[in-house]
Design a protein around this motif. Structure first.
Motif, short mmCIF file in Angstrom:
data_model
loop_
_atom_site.label_atom_id
_atom_site.label_comp_id
_atom_site.label_asym_id
_atom_site.label_seq_id
_atom_site.Cartn_x
_atom_site.Cartn_y
_atom_site.Cartn_z
N ALA A 28 5.89 -8.52 2.94
CA ALA A 28 6.38 -7.25 2.37
C ALA A 28 7.82 -7.45 1.90
O ALA A 28 8.35 -8.56 1.89
CB ALA A 28 6.29 -6.14 3.41
N GLN A 29 8.45 -6.36 1.48
CA GLN A 29 9.88 -6.36 1.19
C GLN A 29 10.59 -5.62 2.33
O GLN A 29 10.05 -4.65 2.87
CB GLN A 29 10.17 -5.69 -0.15
N TYR A 30 11.82 -6.04 2.65
CA TYR A 30 12.44 -5.55 3.87
C TYR A 30 13.90 -5.13 3.62
O TYR A 30 14.59 -5.65 2.73
CB TYR A 30 12.44 -6.64 4.96
N THR A 31 14.34 -4.17 4.43
CA THR A 31 15.75 -3.80 4.49
C THR A 31 16.14 -3.65 5.96
O THR A 31 15.30 -3.33 6.80
CB THR A 31 16.07 -2.48 3.77
N TYR A 32 17.41 -3.92 6.23
CA TYR A 32 17.94 -3.64 7.57
C TYR A 32 19.12 -2.69 7.44
O TYR A 32 19.74 -2.57 6.37
CB TYR A 32 18.34 -4.92 8.31
N GLU A 33 19.43 -2.01 8.53
CA GLU A 33 20.55 -1.08 8.56
C GLU A 33 21.19 -1.14 9.93
O GLU A 33 20.48 -1.12 10.95
CB GLU A 33 20.08 0.33 8.24
N ASP B 272 0.81 -1.22 0.00
CA ASP B 272 0.00 0.00 0.00
C ASP B 272 0.84 1.27 0.00
O ASP B 272 0.31 2.38 0.10
CB ASP B 272 -0.96 0.01 1.20
N GLY B 273 2.18 1.12 -0.09
CA GLY B 273 3.06 2.27 -0.13
C GLY B 273 3.59 2.70 1.22
O GLY B 273 4.49 3.56 1.30
N ALA B 274 3.09 2.14 2.29
CA ALA B 274 3.57 2.48 3.63
C ALA B 274 4.97 1.88 3.86
O ALA B 274 5.30 0.80 3.33
CB ALA B 274 2.61 1.95 4.68
N ILE B 275 5.79 2.60 4.63
CA ILE B 275 7.14 2.13 4.95
C ILE B 275 7.35 2.24 6.46
O ILE B 275 8.03 3.15 6.96
CB ILE B 275 8.22 2.93 4.19
N PRO B 276 6.75 1.33 7.23
CA PRO B 276 6.97 1.36 8.68
C PRO B 276 8.39 0.96 9.04
O PRO B 276 9.06 0.28 8.27
CB PRO B 276 5.95 0.36 9.21
N GLU B 277 8.83 1.37 10.20
CA GLU B 277 10.22 1.17 10.62
C GLU B 277 10.27 0.84 12.11
O GLU B 277 9.59 1.47 12.92
CB GLU B 277 11.02 2.44 10.33
N TYR B 278 11.08 -0.15 12.46
CA TYR B 278 11.39 -0.45 13.85
C TYR B 278 12.86 -0.11 14.09
O TYR B 278 13.71 -0.30 13.20
CB TYR B 278 11.15 -1.92 14.17
N LYS B 279 13.15 0.35 15.30
CA LYS B 279 14.51 0.78 15.61
C LYS B 279 14.93 0.28 16.99
O LYS B 279 14.13 0.26 17.93
CB LYS B 279 14.61 2.31 15.58
#
Length: 375
Positions: A347-352, A311-318
């Motif tokens: 979804a699709q994911y990235t980590y940093e 849906d275009g949202a990009i939630p983030e956990y830190k």
């Protein structure tokens, strides 16, 4: 009284351009492929020694053999004979798996690289030129098939080129930076080369006589003190002769040759490896691989997990925290977060992972063998 001198020097590119233009004026123009001199494959030289000793390797018999072979060959290369011989010698002694070049031009230097890799029996060269989409493939297709199989050409600017390699998780061993020579562009190419480089890898900055690449090398070394120059062009640079046209790490070349440390240093400056794509919706902690060393202090970290949803949202956990390290040997550190970072699947994911080292008084930077990875 001000002393000065005028130096009239024709850039080698002009000879190349004249060569191609003169062919264009022929009464019966030939395809570009017909005008290219390509030598058959053969063993050129057997240089010995360590690549870190390249300044002294130029006095060895193996280097002399390489220099004799690459004298005025390939004629399309705009580097000097010694510059080609140095690149060949570095690749032969280093035995890299992956080589990259920014600035293919007429693919002459790429051919040198491919020949060295072929003799090694291993390796790939990635080379890019945003203006070479029509020109470079025509040249490369005239090479022996063995060299073509070792070469990957891209008609990309350096930002897109490095972005592509980064997304493919390509680790580089040796890079030749010979693209846009303005300071800002040269510095970007150097910084991205360093980011993708393995520990102990080498970056060659061409055109040290030009302000942009040389200043980029100075700036980079000043801000990355664990790196070293193989030579002394930067260290010996004199304010009394700021535009010395002979400045170079290795005589008879126009190179500044830089080598990464044999580990990944983490100091008090913030260190980030950027976003990394992952298939996992979970990020429960960090794993560190440490070489043998003796240091102690607090390792601060910031870890992020992002989800790119339909849906275009990009939630983030830190997760932000620190851990105490007292290191006197090699080993693996596994640190779970107080609360794991977890999304639902789908979804699709990235980590940093970002790190900063707060050493105890008198202790050195923390050394890593590889980039930190998630648990």
């Amino acid at each position: 009284m001000l002393a000065g001198r005028n130096i009239a020097r024709q850039h080698p590119t002009m000879n190349i351009l004249k060569m191609f233009r003169s062919r264009d004026r022929d009464a019966t123009p030939q395809p570009l492929s017909k005008a290219i001199e390509i030598r058959p494959l053969k063993e050129i030289a057997t240089p010995t020694g360590k690549p870190s000793d390249i300044v002294n390797l130029v006095s060895t018999p193996g280097y002399s053999d390489a220099l004799a072979y690459f004298a005025e060959y390939p004629p399309r290369s705009i580097l000097s004979d010694h510059s080609r011989a140095v690149i060949y010698t570095l690749i032969r002694t280093m035995r890299p798996d992956v080589v990259a070049e920014v600035g293919t031009m007429y693919a002459g230097t790429a051919e040198v690289m491919a020949r060295a890799l072929w003799e090694n029996g291993t390796g790939i060269v990635h080379t890019t030129d945003p203006l070479g989409g029509d020109r470079c493939p025509q040249i490369i297709e005239n090479w022996p098939q063995e060299l073509q199989r070792l070469t990957r050409f891209y008609a990309l600017n350096s930002m897109d080129f490095f972005h592509h390699l980064d997304r493919q998780r390509v680790t580089l061993d040796l890079v030749l930076v010979d693209g846009n020579h303005d300071f800002e562009f040269a510095l970007f190419d150097l910084q991205m080369s360093a980011r993708l480089l393995r520990p102990g890898g080498i970056v060659i900055m061409d055109n040290a006589e030009q302000t942009g690449p040389f200043k980029a090398s100075q700036h980079f070394l000043a801000n990355n003190r664990e790196w070293c120059e193989l030579g002394s062009a930067v260290a010996s640079h004199a304010r009394s002769a700021p535009f010395d046209s002979a400045r170079a790490s290795i005589r008879w070349t126009s190179f500044v040759v830089l080598q990464a440390p044999n580990h990944i240093p983490v100091g008090e400056d913030l260190r980030s490896w950027g976003q990394v794509r992952t298939k996992s919706a979970y990020f429960d902690g960090i794993r560190l691989e440490l070489p043998a060393q003796r240091t102690s202090g607090w390792l601060h970290y910031q870890a992020l997990l992002r989800a790119f949803q339909d849906d275009g949202a990009i939630p983030e956990y830190k997760a932000v925290g620190k851990l105490r390290l007292e290191v006197d040997r090699s080993g693996t550190v596994v640190h779970p977060f107080d609360g794991p970072l977890r999304f639902a699947e789908g979804a699709q994911y990235t980590y940093e992972i970002d790190l900063a080292w707060e050493p105890d008084t008198g202790c050195p930077s923390l050394a890593l063998l590889t980039a930190p990875t998630p648990l």
